[in-house]
Structures are given as structure tokens and as C-alpha cells.
Design a protein around this motif. Sequence first.
Motif, mmCIF file in Angstrom:
data_model
loop_
_atom_site.group_PDB
_atom_site.id
_atom_site.type_symbol
_atom_site.label_atom_id
_atom_site.label_comp_id
_atom_site.label_asym_id
_atom_site.label_seq_id
_atom_site.Cartn_x
_atom_site.Cartn_y
_atom_site.Cartn_z
ATOM 1 N N GLY A 251 0.920 -1.371 0.063
ATOM 2 C CA GLY A 251 0.089 0.054 0.227
ATOM 3 C C GLY A 251 0.987 1.056 0.110
ATOM 4 O O GLY A 251 0.558 2.228 -0.822
ATOM 5 N N PHE A 272 -6.782 -3.180 4.251
ATOM 6 C CA PHE A 272 -7.381 -3.476 2.869
ATOM 7 C C PHE A 272 -6.613 -4.901 2.311
ATOM 8 O O PHE A 272 -7.166 -5.736 1.661
ATOM 9 N N ILE A 315 -6.638 6.584 -1.228
ATOM 10 C CA ILE A 315 -7.372 5.408 -2.286
ATOM 11 C C ILE A 315 -6.278 4.866 -2.499
ATOM 12 O O ILE A 315 -6.453 3.457 -2.829
ATOM 13 N N VAL A 316 -5.393 5.166 -3.181
ATOM 14 C CA VAL A 316 -4.257 4.430 -3.595
ATOM 15 C C VAL A 316 -3.577 3.433 -2.871
ATOM 16 O O VAL A 316 -3.527 2.310 -3.370
ATOM 17 N N HIS A 318 -4.972 2.265 -0.510
ATOM 18 C CA HIS A 318 -5.908 1.080 -0.159
ATOM 19 C C HIS A 318 -5.949 0.059 -1.391
ATOM 20 O O HIS A 318 -5.992 -1.174 -0.764
ATOM 21 N N ILE A 319 -5.899 0.381 -2.586
ATOM 22 C CA ILE A 319 -5.795 -0.410 -3.727
ATOM 23 C C ILE A 319 -4.758 -1.296 -3.505
ATOM 24 O O ILE A 319 -4.417 -2.533 -3.654
ATOM 25 N N PHE A 322 -4.903 -3.770 -0.829
ATOM 26 C CA PHE A 322 -5.652 -5.066 -1.244
ATOM 27 C C PHE A 322 -4.936 -6.008 -2.296
ATOM 28 O O PHE A 322 -4.728 -7.158 -2.031
ATOM 29 N N VAL A 323 -4.546 -5.432 -3.102
ATOM 30 C CA VAL A 323 -3.607 -6.372 -4.366
ATOM 31 C C VAL A 323 -2.343 -7.147 -3.313
ATOM 32 O O VAL A 323 -2.179 -8.315 -3.567
#
Length: 485
Positions: A251, A272, A315-316, A318-319, A322-323
Motif C-alpha cells: 500500500g 485492505f 485511496i491508492v 487502499h488499492i 488489497f492487491v
Amino acid sequence: MITEKHYWKCIYTWIKYFNYHVVHRNQDDSEIWLANKKKQSVAIFEFGANSTQEVRFAKSRIQENEENIVSFLDFSPKNYELYIFTDKTFTDENLNEIQPLKFKVKIIREASHAERIMPNFIMKKIYNRDTKLTKYQYKQRALNNNPIEKHMLKFSPVTYTLIAVNIIIWLAMVLFLNRFSDLKMLDVGGLVHFNVVHGEWYRLISSIFLHYDFEHILMNMLSLFIFGKIVESIVGHWRMIVIYIVAGLFGNFASLSFNIDTVSAGASGAIFGLIGAIFGFMYVGKQFNRKLIGQLLIVLVIMIGLSLFMQNINIVAHIGGFVGGLLITLIGYYFKANKNRFWFLLILMLVLFIAAQIRIFTINEDNIYNTIISNEMKQGQYNEAKDMVEDTIDKNYADDETYYLHGLINATLNSKSEGVASWERGLRYFPDSGLLNYQLAIASRSLEDDDEAKKYIKAALKADPSNNDYINLNKELSDNSEPKD
């Protein structure tokens, strides 16, 4: 006297604290089988045995059906633990066995006997805690089939520790810092592109444990409590912390790849990642239970919805988290299950990591210190801005803009001459700075020293010939020097 409450309380304890789960129950629930695949152990709880023969019969039944049990459990138990709850008196010696299967038999006739089967002093204290739960409540929790609630029941020391560490750090910041500004967050280890590319890699970890305000930490800790307990229940303590840290790092790498002028902090990227891990578990386990997915999506939507109303949400990150959580979970699973997929996912993760590093170290960086100093000045916090300038110079992070801001601060707090001295000092380090030469040209003109002003503006134009401000000032000075009729 032993009661059914003791029976169900022990079963509940094994499920909550020792990570066992129910694999079999008879019709009247007088016999409950619990299994722990990691320990390769089976615990059998039986209520109401009347004789030694019944206990021996239970053992022989297991021995005769060993192959079926192994097939049913999907692992070969190394030992069986039989806990017999009864108020009957019968001989209970020589019931343990080592060959052909390892059996450990405990007869529980009194409440104190239930305490003795606890493995250590701490568990005895936990078991003896005064609770208001009834027999039916213990039974309901032990036999609960809701996938989310089953995981939430489990004792999760890593999750609790992470929450405690985050709260302690936040409380320390409340006590010792006057306000949660970007300046303060930068000082205590917030994630900043400028600092990381200059070697302060520790910020990749420290920033995960920092939060701006009460709403920020409340949201993250509630999310960590839910998703942390689920992941820790599924993969265990140490694997959970690995997923958490790897996701947090991914993240932060994603954040550094796109955010170059902000200070980032918070555990949301790692959290995330835990959500990504849960989706990974559902994929590899083929457990696409509609109710489970629905519950997770509801929580996820609530998190995203609330985050839209909060400041400093990345937000970046978070993505990226998650990945990262999804990939490390799949890599861990396919390490044993499928080597081809394992290598594919590992290479994919390395490619993403390398791409992030290339992006981070090639993107045009902003000096975050100058940005924060400017913001402090706009808010009228000139003393804090001055301290920030001096700290920036001490760390060798200063550039020509830093000295420009330093001069403005000194001119405001002290005198114009001290401001000029700051710009002159900066010019010694950055002689080709258009900004400092221009500012000194303006200062010289205000002191009616046009010759000095012309010298400085020519240097500024040499550094940046297309700058309109420099061109206009040079024209004004040239016009003033022309002879008048």
C-alpha cells in the motif's frame, strides 16, 4: 459436581483459545469432536459416561475406524484427547495409550477437575473468570455455523496486540503533540515520498502505526478488529502478521508511486490487505457463500462510504494494500498446492514491486518540507515554520526555495535586513537560483540600489530566461536607468 455448563464451557474454551473447530456431533450433542489440523490433534468431549467399558469402547471405535476418520478430517491425527464429563464413579486408571494410536483420557467429575485440564496457569485464570454466560449461551457459541461469527469467536492475540500498539502510539501523540498537523506527522515518521527516496525507509513501517485524529484511528481499529480476527483465525498468528505487514508495504509503495506532495499515515492499506486475503481464502477454498460475501461487501461498502467523509484518506494505498494482501495469500497457498501458479504469482508480485520502485525513483519529486513550511505560514504559524526551516537545513534537505521561505519568515518575525541575509546565505549554496536572485533584486530595488538589483535580475534571467516576472522586473529596471528628457 460437574454439569453440562462445564461441558460446554470447556468445548467453548477449546474453540476460542486453542483454535479447534467442531467436526462431528452426535444426535443429542453428548459427544462433540473438535479438530486442529495444524496441531494434527483431535479432542473428543463426551458427557455422561457410566463405566470404564464405555470409555474403552469409544477408544476401540476410533481405532477400528481410523482410515475413515483420516479421510473425513483430511489429516492424520497424531493424538486423540478424550475428555469424559461424568458424575459416575468408576476406575479410570490405565486408560491412556501410546500404541497403536496415542490416547490421552481425562475424567472430569468435579468443577475443579475441569480447571486441571487447562494447559497452563494463564488459561486456568481465563477459564475461572466469572462470566454470566449460561449453558445455552456456551453451547450456542460453540456450535455457531455462521462463517463470520465463527472466526470472530476465536482468540486473536496478534490482532489485539496491533490494536493496542496503534492506540498507545496515538495516545502518546495526543499527550505530547499540540496538534496533528502534517508537520508533526512528518516528524514522527509519516510516509513522505521526498524522505523515502532520500533513504528514510523506516517510514514504510512507521507510517502504518500513525493516525491523524480520533475518527481516523476509530475507523481503522474497528476494521482491524473485524478483518484481523477473521484472517488470524484462518491462517494463524504469524501468517496473519506477515500478510498485514506485506500488504501495508505494498500500500505504501503504491502511495509513493503517485503521491509526491502529501504526508500519508494510517493502517488502512494493511487492513485492505486483510480484506484481499479473505477474498483469496474464498477463492482457493471455493467457498463462495452468498451470505459470507454479502456480509463482507456490506462492511467494505460502509468503510469506503465513511472514508469519503474523512480527511487524509489515501485511496491508492487502499488499492495497493488489497492487491498485496491478495497476492501474498495466494502465493502462500500455491507454494504447496501448485508450483506453476506459485512461481507465476511470485514473479507477478516482484514485477509490481520493481515497477513501483522505478516509478518512485524516477518521478519528479517535490520538497515536502517547503510545502509544509508554506502551509504553516499561510496559517500564521511562523514560529513553527521557522523551526521547520532550521530542521530542514540541519537535515541537508534544504534547496533554494527553503532559503527563500526562510527569508520571508525572518523578514516577518525580525527585520527586512535579516530576510535579505537569509536570501544571500541561500545564494551562496545555490548561486544559479532564479528565485533567490529575483528576490534579492526586488529587495535591492526597494533599498534604491538599482545597480545591485540589475546584477541580481540578470542572474535570474540567465537561470530562467522565459520567466515573465524576471522579464518584467528587468524591463522596469532598464526603463528607470534610461535618461529622461
